[in-house]
Design a protein around this motif. Structure first.
Motif, PDB file in Angstrom:
ATOM      1  N   ALA A 162      10.719  -2.683  -0.710  1.00 41.06           N
ATOM      2  CA  ALA A 162      10.619  -4.144  -0.719  1.00 41.06           C
ATOM      3  C   ALA A 162       9.219  -4.589  -0.269  1.00 41.06           C
ATOM      4  O   ALA A 162       8.467  -3.814   0.331  1.00 41.06           O
ATOM      5  CB  ALA A 162      11.668  -4.736   0.207  1.00 41.06           C
ATOM      6  N   PRO A 163       8.880  -5.852  -0.542  1.00 39.05           N
ATOM      7  CA  PRO A 163       7.607  -6.395  -0.026  1.00 39.05           C
ATOM      8  C   PRO A 163       7.584  -6.375   1.505  1.00 39.05           C
ATOM      9  O   PRO A 163       8.625  -6.341   2.157  1.00 39.05           O
ATOM     10  CB  PRO A 163       7.593  -7.835  -0.543  1.00 39.05           C
ATOM     11  CG  PRO A 163       8.566  -7.855  -1.665  1.00 39.05           C
ATOM     12  CD  PRO A 163       9.572  -6.802  -1.392  1.00 39.05           C
ATOM     13  N   GLN A 164       6.399  -6.420   2.071  1.00 33.68           N
ATOM     14  CA  GLN A 164       6.235  -6.260   3.507  1.00 33.68           C
ATOM     15  C   GLN A 164       6.971  -7.327   4.323  1.00 33.68           C
ATOM     16  O   GLN A 164       7.532  -7.015   5.375  1.00 33.68           O
ATOM     17  CB  GLN A 164       4.758  -6.241   3.874  1.00 33.68           C
ATOM     18  CG  GLN A 164       4.528  -5.777   5.301  1.00 33.68           C
ATOM     19  CD  GLN A 164       3.075  -5.522   5.588  1.00 33.68           C
ATOM     20  OE1 GLN A 164       2.210  -5.886   4.809  1.00 33.68           O
ATOM     21  NE2 GLN A 164       2.799  -4.894   6.706  1.00 33.68           N
ATOM     22  N   GLN A 206      10.494  -6.376   4.452  1.00 34.67           N
ATOM     23  CA  GLN A 206      10.646  -5.213   5.326  1.00 34.67           C
ATOM     24  C   GLN A 206      10.728  -5.636   6.790  1.00 34.67           C
ATOM     25  O   GLN A 206      11.594  -5.170   7.529  1.00 34.67           O
ATOM     26  CB  GLN A 206       9.473  -4.252   5.150  1.00 34.67           C
ATOM     27  CG  GLN A 206       9.501  -3.466   3.883  1.00 34.67           C
ATOM     28  CD  GLN A 206       8.320  -2.511   3.793  1.00 34.67           C
ATOM     29  OE1 GLN A 206       7.621  -2.254   4.784  1.00 34.67           O
ATOM     30  NE2 GLN A 206       8.101  -1.966   2.608  1.00 34.67           N
TER      31      GLN A 206
END
Length: 69
Positions: free
Chosen positions: A36-38, A41
């Motif tokens: 997933a994108p940061q 996350q």
């Protein structure tokens, strides 16, 4: 049941729960969250890090009840 006994039982149950929850949360994080994108996350790790408290609150309240007179 006396408070001292409730605390012993509750402590054992909490340890068992955490021993099961930890690997499940790590497996979930490793399999799904790392892709997933940061921002997602960070949110997921915060939720997974705090989510174990919610199911244990009733157990902790039960452990802290006062002894019947």
């Amino acid at each position: 049941m006396r408070k001292r006994t409730r605390k012993l039982v509750g402590t054992v149950l909490i340890l068992l729960f955490v021993l099961i929850y930890g690997p499940v949360a790590m497996a979930l994080a490793e399999s799904r969250i790392l892709a997933a994108p940061q921002v997602i996350q960070v949110l997921a790790f915060v939720v997974l890090g705090l989510a174990w408290v919610v199911p244990l609150l009733p157990l902790i309240r039960w452990m802290e009840r006062s002894d019947p007179e």
